[in-house]
Design a protein around this motif. Structure first.
Motif, short mmCIF file in Angstrom:
data_model
loop_
_atom_site.label_atom_id
_atom_site.label_comp_id
_atom_site.label_asym_id
_atom_site.label_seq_id
_atom_site.Cartn_x
_atom_site.Cartn_y
_atom_site.Cartn_z
N HIS A 94 -31.11 -9.95 -3.35
CA HIS A 94 -32.48 -9.46 -1.89
C HIS A 94 -32.01 -10.41 -0.87
O HIS A 94 -32.14 -11.32 -0.88
N GLY A 95 -32.56 -9.39 0.18
CA GLY A 95 -32.17 -10.32 1.45
C GLY A 95 -32.34 -9.17 2.70
O GLY A 95 -32.48 -7.84 2.71
N ALA A 96 -31.57 -9.55 3.95
CA ALA A 96 -31.81 -9.22 5.44
C ALA A 96 -30.60 -8.20 5.58
O ALA A 96 -29.50 -8.64 4.92
N THR A 97 -30.52 -7.11 5.53
CA THR A 97 -29.37 -6.66 6.58
C THR A 97 -28.90 -7.69 7.00
O THR A 97 -29.22 -8.66 7.91
N ASP A 98 -27.25 -7.39 7.43
CA ASP A 98 -26.64 -8.08 8.94
C ASP A 98 -27.10 -7.62 10.22
O ASP A 98 -26.49 -9.06 10.61
N ALA A 99 -27.81 -6.95 10.65
CA ALA A 99 -27.91 -6.77 11.75
C ALA A 99 -29.82 -7.52 12.27
O ALA A 99 -30.36 -7.50 13.14
N HIS A 100 -30.52 -7.50 11.18
CA HIS A 100 -31.30 -7.93 11.65
C HIS A 100 -31.96 -8.98 10.23
O HIS A 100 -31.39 -9.21 9.30
N LEU A 101 -33.46 -9.36 11.05
CA LEU A 101 -34.22 -10.18 9.61
C LEU A 101 -35.13 -9.81 8.56
O LEU A 101 -34.65 -8.57 9.49
N MET A 102 -35.44 -9.93 8.25
CA MET A 102 -36.55 -9.57 7.01
C MET A 102 -37.12 -10.68 6.87
O MET A 102 -37.09 -12.10 6.23
N CYS A 103 -38.02 -10.07 6.67
CA CYS A 103 -39.83 -10.96 6.16
C CYS A 103 -40.34 -10.45 4.86
O CYS A 103 -40.65 -9.40 5.28
N HIS A 104 -40.44 -10.92 3.42
CA HIS A 104 -41.69 -10.66 2.40
C HIS A 104 -42.29 -11.77 1.79
O HIS A 104 -41.86 -12.74 1.71
N TYR A 105 -43.35 -10.54 1.52
CA TYR A 105 -43.71 -12.02 0.17
C TYR A 105 -43.40 -11.75 -0.93
O TYR A 105 -42.98 -10.28 -1.48
N ALA A 106 -43.18 -12.90 -1.76
CA ALA A 106 -42.76 -12.84 -2.69
C ALA A 106 -43.99 -12.93 -3.92
O ALA A 106 -44.84 -13.87 -3.85
N LEU A 107 -43.95 -12.17 -4.19
CA LEU A 107 -45.57 -12.23 -5.42
C LEU A 107 -44.56 -12.60 -7.29
O LEU A 107 -44.42 -11.86 -7.40
N LEU A 108 -45.29 -13.71 -7.90
CA LEU A 108 -44.71 -13.29 -9.60
C LEU A 108 -45.61 -14.04 -9.80
O LEU A 108 -46.41 -14.91 -9.08
N GLU A 109 -46.07 -13.90 -11.67
CA GLU A 109 -46.57 -14.59 -11.99
C GLU A 109 -45.71 -16.00 -13.09
O GLU A 109 -44.80 -15.66 -12.90
N GLY A 110 -46.10 -17.44 -12.92
CA GLY A 110 -45.31 -18.43 -13.72
C GLY A 110 -45.64 -18.15 -15.42
O GLY A 110 -46.62 -17.24 -15.84
#
Length: 133
Positions: A94-110
């Motif tokens: 996962h990542g940002a487009t080449d023209a915009h920032l992107m911010c996300h929450y990432a939630l997972l179980e250890g």
């Protein structure tokens, strides 16, 4: 109930990310919970390496535009408010487009002995371009 301290923002390690990525870990596991929560900010064109999670991962976009891409070629475009679930073992990036920032929450179980993430090879520029078109 208690207010949890938040660790300082950290730059994501170059061996697992391409481009500039910044991480704010806001929750680490506390027994019996195994929840891990981070806010991840990608600069334009920045992305993770290919990876998978032993118990899956939920990504919730808060700002900007980005992608989640699986090995089978499925591309999901992320916009604010969008949520993506990657099932256990599914290789993705996962990542940002080449023209915009992107911010996300990432939630997972250890998994008890770590976060259960298996890090793989970097996403090539060709793979990135293929996903963005």
């Amino acid at each position: 109930m208690e207010l949890e301290p938040v660790a300082p923002t950290a730059k994501a390690p170059d061996e697992r990310f391409t481009g500039d990525v910044y991480v704010d870990i806001f929750h680490t596991p506390r027994e019996p919970s195994r929840l891990i929560g981070s806010l991840v900010r990608f600069t334009p064109g920045a992305r993770t390496n290919w990876h998978s999670h032993a118990l899956g991962q939920t990504l919730h976009c808060t700002d900007g535009e980005g992608f989640v891409v699986s090995r089978d070629g499925t591309v999901i475009r992320l916009h604010p408010g969008g949520t993506v679930w990657t099932p256990p073992g599914e290789e993705h990036w996962h990542g940002a487009t080449d023209a915009h920032l992107m911010c996300h929450y990432a939630l997972l179980e250890g998994t008890g002995d770590g976060d259960g993430t298996t890090w793989l090879e970097p996403v090539t520029d060709e793979q990135y371009q293929q996903a963005t078109t």
